[in-house]
Enzyme design. Structure first.
Site, PDB file in Angstrom:
ATOM      1  N   TYR A  49      18.681  46.368  17.453  1.00  0.00           N
ATOM      2  CA  TYR A  49      19.018  47.353  18.414  1.00  0.00           C
ATOM      3  C   TYR A  49      19.359  47.971  19.384  1.00  0.00           C
ATOM      4  O   TYR A  49      19.825  48.749  20.344  1.00  0.00           O
ATOM      5  CB  TYR A  49      18.329  48.534  17.191  1.00  0.00           C
ATOM      6  CG  TYR A  49      19.174  50.161  17.217  1.00  0.00           C
ATOM      7  CD1 TYR A  49      19.721  50.786  16.904  1.00  0.00           C
ATOM      8  CD2 TYR A  49      18.332  50.830  18.183  1.00  0.00           C
ATOM      9  CE1 TYR A  49      20.248  52.153  17.037  1.00  0.00           C
ATOM     10  CE2 TYR A  49      18.483  52.561  18.822  1.00  0.00           C
ATOM     11  CZ  TYR A  49      19.318  52.781  17.902  1.00  0.00           C
ATOM     12  OH  TYR A  49      19.493  54.112  17.710  1.00  0.00           O
TER      13      TYR A  49
ATOM     14  N   SER B  66      25.844  51.773  14.922  1.00  0.00           N
ATOM     15  CA  SER B  66      25.080  53.114  16.136  1.00  0.00           C
ATOM     16  C   SER B  66      25.039  52.500  17.515  1.00  0.00           C
ATOM     17  O   SER B  66      25.427  51.932  17.966  1.00  0.00           O
ATOM     18  CB  SER B  66      24.032  54.189  15.490  1.00  0.00           C
ATOM     19  OG  SER B  66      23.732  55.532  16.457  1.00  0.00           O
TER      20      SER B  66
ATOM     21  N   ASP C  60      31.164  60.616   9.816  1.00  0.00           N
ATOM     22  CA  ASP C  60      30.415  60.962  10.527  1.00  0.00           C
ATOM     23  C   ASP C  60      30.374  61.665  12.265  1.00  0.00           C
ATOM     24  O   ASP C  60      31.686  61.045  12.945  1.00  0.00           O
ATOM     25  CB  ASP C  60      30.304  59.294  10.850  1.00  0.00           C
ATOM     26  CG  ASP C  60      29.112  58.496  11.986  1.00  0.00           C
ATOM     27  OD1 ASP C  60      28.323  59.796  12.253  1.00  0.00           O
ATOM     28  OD2 ASP C  60      29.070  57.566  11.755  1.00  0.00           O
TER      29      ASP C  60
ATOM     30  N   HIS D 100      26.914  58.665   8.697  1.00  0.00           N
ATOM     31  CA  HIS D 100      26.216  57.705   9.553  1.00  0.00           C
ATOM     32  C   HIS D 100      25.619  56.854   8.794  1.00  0.00           C
ATOM     33  O   HIS D 100      24.887  56.414   9.601  1.00  0.00           O
ATOM     34  CB  HIS D 100      25.537  58.458  10.987  1.00  0.00           C
ATOM     35  CG  HIS D 100      25.640  57.902  12.142  1.00  0.00           C
ATOM     36  ND1 HIS D 100      26.084  56.847  12.840  1.00  0.00           N
ATOM     37  CD2 HIS D 100      24.362  57.194  12.606  1.00  0.00           C
ATOM     38  CE1 HIS D 100      25.589  56.203  14.227  1.00  0.00           C
ATOM     39  NE2 HIS D 100      24.196  56.965  13.785  1.00  0.00           N
TER      40      HIS D 100
END
Length: 729
Positions: free
Chosen positions: A502, A582, A665, A700
């Site tokens: 991430y 993301s 989203d 999302h």
């Protein structure tokens, strides 16, 4: 018994980027042997119209520059633009045709359904002698809110969101009970959108009240002490057709009195002169104060305290500006406790007086590892810390003296420990890569811990090995990485491996349980989680080391994690897949561009792919605190240098890529993924497929029905299994 999934040696030898089926094998002297499974045919992509759109930016290095944006039209909402809707349908047809031909896809879905079918519970909260918690029986699309009278009471269903829609796309997105436990305010989420609607239910009768609050987003819910209403935050109603794309501005705090229309709600806090400031409010434990937080991005907040008992009182500013992060812990009268990274990169807990908030004294000083949470419970402070990413929990008196360390079940993630200051108990959950979350009740005075709820499992956690390693990255920084696998799997230089990362927004990647990863390991794959910079695994310095002008460190860390897995004999570039969602989708896109030779397959999910326009949509403006602004000439140069959309390499092999996004989203709008897919398909990136999977009536991630999660995971695992050489029996 463990389902038999094996790695087929015949498939490991396949070129990872080739979508063509393996040739049939012939035995010695004509003897027949089993043929390798046939795979999907090479996709024929739909045409994506390229326009002559160009935008002018200011570069610190080059001055004024014009940047082409040929797929700008794909930013339009699929509900509004027929052209985008047609493009989505055409892409889905190509993607579905490819996925349907992947070996083992239906078997993956079948086994994942079996593994997913276990009870899951949310952390309980006690109000007025009642305990509220969520429960999922295993395969329910949405978890159900339960209530029970006392610790020994029989749980009953209070709210079942599975009755709200046939396809499970309307979710219960949170709930808060009033202090006496008689009412519950709850949030409804439709189609995965970040927008929420608030309703209220009577706990005794099950009757839903007439109160309805709309256009709520990124908001806590906090009841007034007397239960007369609650505080919440909302945005102005967006213009028709712009609900899922327009910027979120002018958030304000309101108080809703029960039994009144939303139009009558009392405005508590707003700043019309600075519409980019967000406002959120929560009532203190004693019910007397409203603790108000303000922010302009995802990093840093100001704090005010409003005395709700003093008529005409004005908020008292406690922490000014947005340079640091502060969280309310509790208060005893006018003495307030806050967790803060002010002058403490690893955070500390300070006490201050409302009469003079500028004077702060340490109650819990910062240590070698970052504090992640602190709560005021049972007359004590419960402090959660990350020690090399895993959880540690200590209990202190209100002066900060250590009382004890809470014994946890192993190496993993603890969460919870919230309670009332006068309560004798608190609850927490614990999970690890190989252990789903169980709930525990902890007696604060005695230190006794007992199981409150624990799932019955369809697998043996002891079949899996969890280890942590450290590798060197840019600047001689040591970066931790977890490696998890079945006990039967050992390094052989060609293990199909999934590397996840991430690296942003001060968010740590913790060693918690995910049934989807467990299945990948059961299939014979190795799972690795790299704790790269940009998160908060080692406090604010770790975060700062991976944001703004330092963002390239994030990509370097991830690339070095992949190289470490290869150098230590786990895998090879032909057997290595990467995944992120993301900000992690941005990560996958960026490193695929920078090192296409290093990966066989990539799974960029709901990613931020256009770093020059991310701040033009919905919540994107908040991310400037982590990414910087493309309108800043110096940051333009940084952003343009790694933006996935603008740095696709041509003339060389590119990893097989399955982009995932969703039509609702409104966090990272799907236009990011649409444009990236169109650009990749148009580029000369070799024979590996570039596909985009677009979920409908989803957002999302939060609130996605279990059925959709299983379908998506089966598609992703079948895709990377084929392209990393993992065969499925």
């Amino acid at each position: 018994m463990r389902t038999a999934f094996v790695i087929a040696a015949s498939l490991i030898a396949l070129a990872a980027c080739s979508p063509e089926p393996a040739p049939e094998a012939n035995g010695v002297n004509g003897a027949e042997v089993e043929a390798a499974p046939r795979g999907p045919s090479a996709p024929v992509y739909p045409e994506s119209r390229a326009s002559d759109q160009r935008d002018t930016y200011q570069s610190a290095a080059l001055g004024e520059v014009a940047i082409a944006d040929p797929y700008r039209w794909l930013e339009a909402d699929v509900r509004v633009s027929d052209e985008v809707a047609d493009w989505v349908r055409a892409q889905q047809d190509v993607t579905n045709a490819y996925l349907e031909e992947l070996p083992g896809r239906s078997r993956i879905a079948e086994r994942l359904t079996e593994l997913w079918n276990y009870e899951r519970y949310g952390l309980p909260s006690e109000r007025g002698g009642r305990y509220f918690f969520t429960r999922n029986d295993g395969l329910q699309n949405q978890s159900v809110l339960m209530v029970q009278e006392g610790l020994d009471g029989e749980p009953r269903v209070l709210i079942d969101p599975n009755t709200w829609s046939d396809d499970g796309t309307i979710a219960l997105a949170g709930s808060v009970a009033s202090s006496d436990g008689s009412l519950v305010a709850y949030l409804i989420q439709e189609g995965g959108s970040d927008w929420r609607t608030i309703r209220v239910i009577d706990v005794d009768t099950g009757q839903v009240l007439d109160d309805e609050i709309r256009w709520v987003k990124f908001s806590p819910l906090s009841w007034a002490k007397d239960g007369s209403g609650f505080f919440y935050s909302r945005y102005p109603e967006p213009a028709p057709g712009e609900e899922f794309t327009s910027l979120n501005m002018d958030q304000a705090i309101y108080f809703h009195a029960l039994g009144t229309d939303q139009s009558e709600d009392r405005l508590i806090q707003a700043d019309p002169d600075n519409p980019e400031v967000s406002w959120r409010g929560s009532v203190s434990h004693d019910g007397r104060y409203l603790v108000i937080n303000s922010s302009t991005g995802t990093d840093g907040n100001g704090v005010w305290i409003l005395d709700l008992d003093a008529e005409g009182a004005e908020p008292v500013e406690i922490f000014q500006g947005f340079a640091n992060n502060h969280s309310y812990v509790g208060n005893v009268g006018e003495t307030f406790l806050f967790r803060t990274d002010l002058d403490a990169p690893n955070q500390r807990v300070v006490a201050l007086e409302l009469s003079d908030p500028s004077v702060r004294r340490d109650v819990i000083a910062q240590g070698d590892f970052p504090i992640t949470s602190a709560s005021h419970a049972g007359g004590h402070l419960i402090v959660q810390t990350m020690r090399d990413v895993a959880s540690a929990v200590t209990i202190h008196d209100l002066d900060g003296a250590l009382v004890r360390e809470v014994e946890l079940p192993g190496l993993g993630v603890a969460a919870g420990f919230a309670s009332n200051p006068d309560s004798a108990e608190t609850f927490f959950s614990f999970s690890s890569f190989n252990q789903p979350g169980a709930l525990y009740r902890h007696e604060i005075d005695t230190g006794e811990t007992e199981v409150f709820r624990a799932p019955e499992l369809t697998f043996d956690p002891d079949d899996y090995v969890v280890s942590q390693v450290f590798f060197e990255s840019t600047g001689a920084v040591q970066v931790p990485m977890f490696i998890v696998h079945h006990r039967d799997v050992t390094p052989d230089g060609a293990r199909p491996t999934l590397l996840f990362g991430y690296g942003g927004f001060n968010i740590p990647m913790r060693p918690g349980f995910d049934v989807r990863r467990l299945q990948w390991m059961e299939m014979g794959g190795v799972f690795a989680l790299a704790n790269i910079r940009g998160g908060s695994e080692y406090g604010r310095d770790w975060h700062d080391g991976g944001r703004l002008a330092e963002k390239q460190n994030v990509f370097d860390d991830f690339i070095n994690a992949a190289e470490h897995l290869i150098e230590t004999g786990w895998t090879s570039p032909a057997n290595l897949a990467i995944e992120g969602r993301s900000n992690g989708g941005l990560l996958v896109g960026a490193v695929s561009n920078q090192r296409p030779d290093l990966f066989a397959a990539g799974l960029p999910g709901v990613g931020v792919m256009d770093m020059l326009r991310f701040n033009q949509f919905t919540a994107g403006r908040f991310w400037v605190s982590d990414y910087g602004s493309p309108q800043d000439p110096a940051m333009f140069d940084v952003l343009y240098a790694y933006s996935p959309l603008h740095n696709i390499p041509e003339g060389q092999g590119y990893p097989a890529t399955l982009i995932t996004t969703a039509d609702t989203d409104d966090r990272v709008v799907p236009g990011h993924s649409f444009k990236f897919a169109a650009a990749l398909q148009a580029a000369d990136t070799g024979e590996a497929p570039t596909l985009i999977r677009i979920e409908t009536s989803a957002g999302h991630g939060a609130g996605t029905p279990v059925s959709k999660l299983i379908e998506e995971t089966a598609d992703k695992w079948a895709f990377i299994a084929w392209h990393t050489g993992l065969a499925i029996e």
